[in-house]
Scaffold this motif. Structure first.
Motif, PDB file in Angstrom:
ATOM      1  N   GLY A  18       0.946  -1.374   0.037  1.00  0.00           N
ATOM      2  CA  GLY A  18       0.058   0.135  -0.061  1.00  0.00           C
ATOM      3  C   GLY A  18       0.874   1.265   0.174  1.00  0.00           C
ATOM      4  O   GLY A  18       0.293   2.600   0.252  1.00  0.00           O
ATOM      5  N   SER A  19       2.124   1.135  -0.303  1.00  0.00           N
ATOM      6  CA  SER A  19       3.091   2.215  -0.286  1.00  0.00           C
ATOM      7  C   SER A  19       2.955   3.551  -1.006  1.00  0.00           C
ATOM      8  O   SER A  19       3.175   4.542  -0.743  1.00  0.00           O
ATOM      9  N   GLN A  20       2.100   3.098  -2.449  1.00  0.00           N
ATOM     10  CA  GLN A  20       1.838   4.382  -3.222  1.00  0.00           C
ATOM     11  C   GLN A  20       0.888   5.125  -2.901  1.00  0.00           C
ATOM     12  O   GLN A  20       0.471   6.004  -3.548  1.00  0.00           O
ATOM     13  N   ILE A  21      -0.061   4.570  -2.037  1.00  0.00           N
ATOM     14  CA  ILE A  21      -1.110   5.565  -1.729  1.00  0.00           C
ATOM     15  C   ILE A  21      -0.803   6.707  -0.904  1.00  0.00           C
ATOM     16  O   ILE A  21      -0.044   6.663   0.016  1.00  0.00           O
ATOM     17  N   THR A  22      -1.497   7.961  -1.306  1.00  0.00           N
ATOM     18  CA  THR A  22      -1.040   9.091  -0.624  1.00  0.00           C
ATOM     19  C   THR A  22      -1.316   9.228   0.766  1.00  0.00           C
ATOM     20  O   THR A  22      -2.399   8.599   1.278  1.00  0.00           O
ATOM     21  N   GLY A  23      -0.521   9.742   1.610  1.00  0.00           N
ATOM     22  CA  GLY A  23      -0.860   9.727   3.138  1.00  0.00           C
ATOM     23  C   GLY A  23      -0.370   8.413   3.969  1.00  0.00           C
ATOM     24  O   GLY A  23      -0.223   8.373   4.963  1.00  0.00           O
ATOM     25  N   ASN A  24      -0.210   7.436   3.233  1.00  0.00           N
ATOM     26  CA  ASN A  24       0.151   6.098   3.620  1.00  0.00           C
ATOM     27  C   ASN A  24       1.776   6.054   4.084  1.00  0.00           C
ATOM     28  O   ASN A  24       2.608   6.712   3.478  1.00  0.00           O
ATOM     29  N   PRO A  25       2.266   5.101   5.054  1.00  0.00           N
ATOM     30  CA  PRO A  25       3.532   4.917   5.236  1.00  0.00           C
ATOM     31  C   PRO A  25       4.081   4.459   3.909  1.00  0.00           C
ATOM     32  O   PRO A  25       3.653   3.363   3.335  1.00  0.00           O
ATOM     33  N   ASN A  26       5.488   4.714   3.477  1.00  0.00           N
ATOM     34  CA  ASN A  26       5.962   4.180   2.545  1.00  0.00           C
ATOM     35  C   ASN A  26       7.080   3.273   2.972  1.00  0.00           C
ATOM     36  O   ASN A  26       8.144   3.656   3.352  1.00  0.00           O
ATOM     37  N   VAL A  27       6.760   1.996   3.053  1.00  0.00           N
ATOM     38  CA  VAL A  27       7.738   1.012   3.538  1.00  0.00           C
ATOM     39  C   VAL A  27       8.113   0.284   2.467  1.00  0.00           C
ATOM     40  O   VAL A  27       7.548  -0.161   1.530  1.00  0.00           O
ATOM     41  N   LEU A  74       4.769  12.087   7.237  1.00  0.00           N
ATOM     42  CA  LEU A  74       3.730  11.521   7.604  1.00  0.00           C
ATOM     43  C   LEU A  74       2.921  12.613   8.585  1.00  0.00           C
ATOM     44  O   LEU A  74       3.707  13.230   9.406  1.00  0.00           O
ATOM     45  N   ASP A  75       1.741  12.638   8.582  1.00  0.00           N
ATOM     46  CA  ASP A  75       0.880  13.460   9.655  1.00  0.00           C
ATOM     47  C   ASP A  75       0.746  12.335  10.983  1.00  0.00           C
ATOM     48  O   ASP A  75      -0.070  11.559  11.054  1.00  0.00           O
ATOM     49  N   LEU A  76       1.598  12.769  11.765  1.00  0.00           N
ATOM     50  CA  LEU A  76       1.347  12.004  12.904  1.00  0.00           C
ATOM     51  C   LEU A  76       0.713  12.499  14.192  1.00  0.00           C
ATOM     52  O   LEU A  76       1.105  12.198  15.513  1.00  0.00           O
ATOM     53  N   SER A  77      -0.166  13.420  13.935  1.00  0.00           N
ATOM     54  CA  SER A  77      -0.819  13.699  15.214  1.00  0.00           C
ATOM     55  C   SER A  77      -1.794  12.756  15.576  1.00  0.00           C
ATOM     56  O   SER A  77      -1.889  12.525  16.600  1.00  0.00           O
ATOM     57  N   THR A  78      -2.266  11.874  14.661  1.00  0.00           N
ATOM     58  CA  THR A  78      -2.603  10.533  15.078  1.00  0.00           C
ATOM     59  C   THR A  78      -1.796   9.352  14.737  1.00  0.00           C
ATOM     60  O   THR A  78      -0.896   9.802  13.596  1.00  0.00           O
ATOM     61  N   ALA A  79      -2.048   8.419  15.309  1.00  0.00           N
ATOM     62  CA  ALA A  79      -1.055   6.893  14.496  1.00  0.00           C
ATOM     63  C   ALA A  79      -1.416   6.815  13.131  1.00  0.00           C
ATOM     64  O   ALA A  79      -2.549   7.110  12.526  1.00  0.00           O
ATOM     65  N   ASP A 116       3.255  11.354  21.526  1.00  0.00           N
ATOM     66  CA  ASP A 116       1.949  12.232  21.795  1.00  0.00           C
ATOM     67  C   ASP A 116       1.065  11.915  20.900  1.00  0.00           C
ATOM     68  O   ASP A 116       0.002  12.768  20.842  1.00  0.00           O
ATOM     69  N   SER A 117       1.102  11.124  19.741  1.00  0.00           N
ATOM     70  CA  SER A 117       0.143  10.884  18.871  1.00  0.00           C
ATOM     71  C   SER A 117      -1.224  10.413  19.348  1.00  0.00           C
ATOM     72  O   SER A 117      -1.213   9.542  20.377  1.00  0.00           O
ATOM     73  N   THR A 118      -2.238  10.866  18.763  1.00  0.00           N
ATOM     74  CA  THR A 118      -3.577  10.383  19.407  1.00  0.00           C
ATOM     75  C   THR A 118      -3.940   8.980  18.833  1.00  0.00           C
ATOM     76  O   THR A 118      -3.475   8.612  17.771  1.00  0.00           O
ATOM     77  N   PRO A 119      -4.179   8.247  19.682  1.00  0.00           N
ATOM     78  CA  PRO A 119      -4.514   6.679  19.348  1.00  0.00           C
ATOM     79  C   PRO A 119      -5.632   6.577  18.553  1.00  0.00           C
ATOM     80  O   PRO A 119      -6.495   7.378  18.323  1.00  0.00           O
ATOM     81  N   VAL A 120      -5.416   5.445  17.477  1.00  0.00           N
ATOM     82  CA  VAL A 120      -6.642   5.250  16.824  1.00  0.00           C
ATOM     83  C   VAL A 120      -7.519   3.952  17.355  1.00  0.00           C
ATOM     84  O   VAL A 120      -6.918   3.257  18.033  1.00  0.00           O
ATOM     85  N   SER A 121      -8.512   4.040  16.632  1.00  0.00           N
ATOM     86  CA  SER A 121      -9.558   2.980  17.172  1.00  0.00           C
ATOM     87  C   SER A 121      -9.119   1.426  16.407  1.00  0.00           C
ATOM     88  O   SER A 121      -8.919   1.602  15.329  1.00  0.00           O
TER      89      SER A 121
END
Length: 668
Positions: free
Chosen positions: A140-149, A226-231, A267-272
């Motif tokens: 899934g690395s090519q999806i915008t906003g996803n982690p590129n691993v 990455l936007d890591l304000s949340t995980a 301090d990232s906000t946890p995800v459900s």
């Protein structure tokens, strides 16, 4: 002096009590509203949630001939030099995604973070060829906003059978997930570090009781973006059935597992750990105002022929809003990873049953979508009849042209369509001309097959097409009557062909509008004329009728008369109504009327004038009226009484203040 000290002690006591009370209130408030400081959601290197799991899964083949112990997980080294392990893959949906805290790791010189994906598998008895297909975290690395691993080099294999399995294992690239090649060919074609691996397909023998371990080195390459304000969104390492459904222990079993990993800061906000659409559908079902919605994107697959393409587009796809389609929680069914059956989501919401994201599957009913697209030539994927089934980790999905929603008002949900049939939307004829059904249909497109033009001339495709006719009133007719003016709908129904080009049970329709006019139309669809007439309904005078132009795609509109031409003794003209008795649709005088597609008659609405009774005025009544002006309009209270009472209260308060001040001065 002693009395003064006693008074002072009392005052000090009262002051102390007051301060203590204020402090207690302040502490309570602070306890209820915590200070706005950083909240340490993830205080470890690897955070495994409240239900950690380090147990492998054991699966027995359907015939009982063998059993396998298998696990997928991640490892990472913290800045303290210790190696930490994630949750093992599992079918337990309550096990949360592991979260890797980047603040407690040390990046390399390029800003990349290193971790490993690990597979372990052991068989009870010998296996000649394991045929083990895995979807990789990089899918899934090519999806915008996803982690590129990405792979950081080739996997390492260990165990008795490591060499034979490594030599036989193949890989596929994101650009062509269904095409498998060996390690050497992959490196030569895509690079030595093996970027963008989608599937890893293990082959080779596995000896009884001997554990095979495969370690894949990975890099997180876009941590700073990455936007890591949340995980972050998760990367998924899972046992796959999407391409090669036969696993070593049987087809489509419930023991296929996945290991998910997210990235975060301290301090990232946890995800459900719930399915992403569950809360949205719940809020929708419960009528929560201003809740996040679902934006349905109707897409087509750009490269279906590979059998595995996740490359979609919105371009040239007919879009409909959900107001037209009407999808809601009743159209979804969900199956948690530990459940054998799908359950309607609206029932889960009503019962309070949680839809966990881990290993879950959901499916969407297609009947509303098919109805909404009837007559357009578009419909759902012909390979699936009643439902589309999705996994909660749809790695690698790309939708070209998908709108973004930075405010989080909507979550995108793609639904695949296919245009099976197309032609001419509007045909105009003059009285006496004949209609040829071939003129309304241009092509058909069997699912995942080439387009076929002029299908009614094709000996095979013509057997898959039905043609029917309805008139302007919706009545089914045998054919189009061109002897007189009229409007008709021609419906072409294309039955999806089977492998042998016979009719399947599923179809799509395309509608052509045919207009027959007395004279040749200057445009198609032609303009039509409707008349708005006015009935005086008992009044005198007349109002000139109005002529309104409309087309089948655009209704007419007009500004109505203000009725100044009409009179009626003892009555006032109040407006217009579509019925003489006033029970139809009402319009104000001079109002705007829209949605006109046929002749309309409006009736004048009259209101009888009322005559006010004559009441003699007496002096005694005048005096009562004069006195009543002293009363308040709403309460009826006497103003004078209220003013005196207010004055007395103010004076009493002033006196009390003065007495307190005098006593304090005296005590001093």
């Amino acid at each position: 002096m002693k009395e003064k000290k006693t008074i002072m002690r009392k005052e000090h006591f009262r002051l102390s009590m007051l301060i203590a009370a204020l402090v207690t209130v302040a502490i309570s408030v602070l306890a209820f509203f915590p200070a706005n400081h950083a909240f340490a959601a993830y205080d470890s290197v690897m955070n495994n949630g409240s239900v950690p799991n380090t147990s492998a899964t054991t699966t027995t083949m359907p015939d009982g001939s063998n059993s396998f112990t298998h696990a997928l997980y991640y490892t990472a080294q913290g800045s303290d030099g210790t190696t930490y392990t994630s949750n093992y893959s599992t079918t337990n949906p309550a096990v949360e995604d592991s979260v890797l805290n980047l603040d407690k790791m040390t990046p390399d010189a390029d800003g990349n973070y290193h971790f490993n994906a690990v597979l372990e598998i052991t068989a009870t008895n010998n296996v000649s060829n394991i045929n083990y297909d895995l979807t990789m975290p990089s899918s899934g690395s090519q999806i915008t906003g996803n982690p590129n691993v990405q792979f950081d080099g080739a996997p390492t294999f260990s165990g008795t059978d490591a060499a034979s399995v490594q030599a036989a294992t193949t890989y596929s690239n994101i650009s062509s997930p269904g095409a498998y090649i060996n390690e050497a060919t992959y490196k030569n074609q895509y690079g030595q570090n093996m970027p963008n691996v989608y599937y890893m397909y293990l082959h080779g023998n596995l000896s009884a009781g001997q554990k095979l371990t495969v370690t894949i080195p990975y890099l997180l390459t876009n941590a700073s973006a990455l936007d890591l304000s949340t995980a972050s969104p998760s990367v998924s390492f899972n046992e796959s059935v999407s391409i090669n459904p036969w696993t070593i222990w049987g087809q489509f079993t419930g023991d296929l597992t996945a290991a998910n990993l997210r990235f975060a800061r301290t301090d990232s906000t946890p995800v459900s750990n719930r399915w992403a659409l569950y809360d949205i559908l719940r809020d929708q079902q419960n009528g929560v105002a201003n809740a996040t919605g679902i934006r349905y994107l109707f897409t087509k697959n750009n490269n279906i022929s590979t059998g595995t393409s996740l490359d979609y587009t919105l371009i040239d796809v007919l879009q409909k809003t959900n107001a037209e389609v009407g999808l809601d929680s009743s159209d979804y069914e969900y199956k948690n990873s530990d459940s054998p059956n799908y359950v309607p989501v609206n029932t889960m919401i009503s019962d309070g049953t949680i839809a966990y994201a881990r290993g879950g599957y959901y499916r969407l009913k297609l009947d509303k979508i098919k109805r909404a697209y009837a007559g357009t030539g578009w419909s759902t994927n012909g390979m699936y009849s009643d439902y589309y089934t999705y996994t909660t980790t749809r790695s690698g999905l790309v939708i070209h042209g998908a709108p973004t929603d930075p405010d989080g008002t909507y979550v995108n949900m793609n639904v695949e369509l296919w245009q099976y049939i197309g032609g001419t939307s509007n045909i105009c004829l003059t009285v006496g001309q004949q209609f040829d059904p071939k003129s309304g249909i241009s092509y058909v497109r069997p699912y995942n097959r080439p387009e076929i033009t002029n299908p009614l001339d094709d000996p095979v495709q013509s057997t898959l097409i039905d043609v029917s006719y309805t008139d302007a009133q919706g009545n089914t007719v045998a054919n189009i009557n061109t002897a007189q003016p009229g409007a008709y709908t021609v419906t072409y129904r294309y039955w999806f062909p089977t492998a042998t080009n016979t009719r399947s049970n599923y179809s799509a329709t395309f509608d052509t509008k045919v207009y027959v006019t007395a004279q040749q139309a200057t445009q198609c669809p032609p303009d039509f004329t409707a008349t708005v007439s006015y009935n005086t309904n008992g009044g005198e005078g007349s109002v000139t009728s109005q002529s309104v132009t409309y087309t089948p795609s655009a209704a007419g509109e007009v500004t109505l008369s203000n009725g100044s031409e009409l009179t009626r003794d003892g009555y006032t003209l109040k407006g217009w109504n579509t019925r003489a008795d006033g029970t139809g649709v009402s319009y104000a005088l001079g109002a705007h009327m829209s949605d006109i597609t046929s002749d309309v008659t409006l009736y004048a609405v009259w209101e009888k004038n009322s005559v006010a009774p004559v009441v003699p005025v007496h002096p005694s009544q005048d005096s009562k009226n004069a006195k009543s002006t002293k009363n308040l309009a709403h309460t009826g209270a006497d103003i004078t009484t209220i003013m005196w009472a207010s004055t007395l209260l103010i004076a009493a308060g002033a006196g009390l203040i003065a007495r307190v001040a005098w006593q304090r001065k005296k005590s001093e």
